[in-house]
Design a protein around this motif. Sequence first.
Motif, PDB file in Angstrom:
ATOM      1  N   TRP A  43       0.769  -1.135  -0.131  1.00 10.81           N
ATOM      2  CA  TRP A  43       0.085  -0.107  -0.173  1.00 10.81           C
ATOM      3  C   TRP A  43       0.809   1.157   0.004  1.00 10.81           C
ATOM      4  O   TRP A  43       0.548   2.124  -0.824  1.00 10.81           O
ATOM      5  N   GLN A  46      -7.017  -1.606  -9.113  1.00  6.24           N
ATOM      6  CA  GLN A  46      -8.048  -0.480  -9.569  1.00  6.24           C
ATOM      7  C   GLN A  46      -7.451   0.803  -8.760  1.00  6.24           C
ATOM      8  O   GLN A  46      -7.522   1.740  -9.477  1.00  6.24           O
ATOM      9  N   LEU A  47      -7.125   0.821  -7.723  1.00  9.79           N
ATOM     10  CA  LEU A  47      -6.359   2.012  -7.137  1.00  9.79           C
ATOM     11  C   LEU A  47      -5.125   2.319  -8.001  1.00  9.79           C
ATOM     12  O   LEU A  47      -4.779   3.703  -7.942  1.00  9.79           O
ATOM     13  N   SER A  48      -4.302   1.584  -8.631  1.00 10.76           N
ATOM     14  CA  SER A  48      -3.222   1.747  -9.558  1.00 10.76           C
ATOM     15  C   SER A  48      -3.436   2.888 -10.566  1.00 10.76           C
ATOM     16  O   SER A  48      -2.796   3.402 -10.962  1.00 10.76           O
TER      17      SER A  48
END
Length: 339
Positions: free
Chosen positions: A265, A337-339
């Motif tokens: 993270w 998806q965060l990347s």
Amino acid sequence: MGGCAGSRRRLSDSEGEETVPEPRLPLLDRQSAHWKNAVGFWLLGLCNNFSYVVMLSAAHDILSHERTSGNQSHVDPSPTPIPHNSSSRFDCNSVSTAPPGSRQWDLCCWKLRPGCLFSFCGDQPMCYFLLLTSPEPQDPGGEEEAESAARQPLIGTEAPESKPGSGSSLSFQERWTVFKGLLWYIVPLVVVYFAEYFINQGLFELLFFRNTSLSHAQQYRWYQMLYQAGVFASRSSLRCCRIRFTWALALLQCLNLVFLLADVWFSFLPSIYFVFLIVLYEGLLGGAAYVNTFHNIALETSDEHREFAMAATCISDTLGISLSGLLALPLHDFLCQLS
């Protein structure tokens, strides 16, 4: 007088015949049989896990070859993440998000060569028929005694011998009572396997460092190799180190999971070598938890319950791996998806 002397001679001869001990297996032959059995069981364990470990270690290469051969995945084959530091962020060419199907198996067999992947399968009958030796005959007096003699342990242990077939005669209430007592060992082992396979199948591909000469596939293989090396070393260390409280191992493995998840993270580890050490340590904890759990159960359960207790505890690793897979799939997609 001659008749008395002759009768005494015949009597002494008969007594001598009765007191002659039965010939026993020479010590050298006993040691040879022991080592043959030990090697046979070791090879059987190797055969049982060889293909499984090869599939896990080569998973990244298999899917990379699948993408280059034209099978499109729903993940981007060449993402351009923005790194937070000198390591990197998510390369989502993932093992866990690729579409399942028989093509992965076909590619594995084609790329790794079927002879390499399945060569150990033929060793199992060889070990069973050529290496493992039957226990010594004990001059049984009946059918039940003959069956008992045929089921003696191949490798002697310090634990007292259990009654053959006693595990199958337990009532449901007895089995439930034994199982409740085993939870002290089953739950920690489930937690250990959950944490380590969550790391292996959910985080390994996300722990990708760009400041190294190793490619993404090479990093993944090194993670898998170091994990298996740690497991091998700790499972072979029972004579050197025995752990009574396996709960401590479960707690330490969960700390590993939290630490590596935090690095995925926040990307705070500067070098891949720190991850190498943690993955090796992860394997040491997993192997130690497995071997000490079964060793403690073998020592602490009664003779009549031991067979059932060992069999019931075998669900621990399967349950932990299954639960980790269910949670690792959505987490991996979420991080990508965060990347």
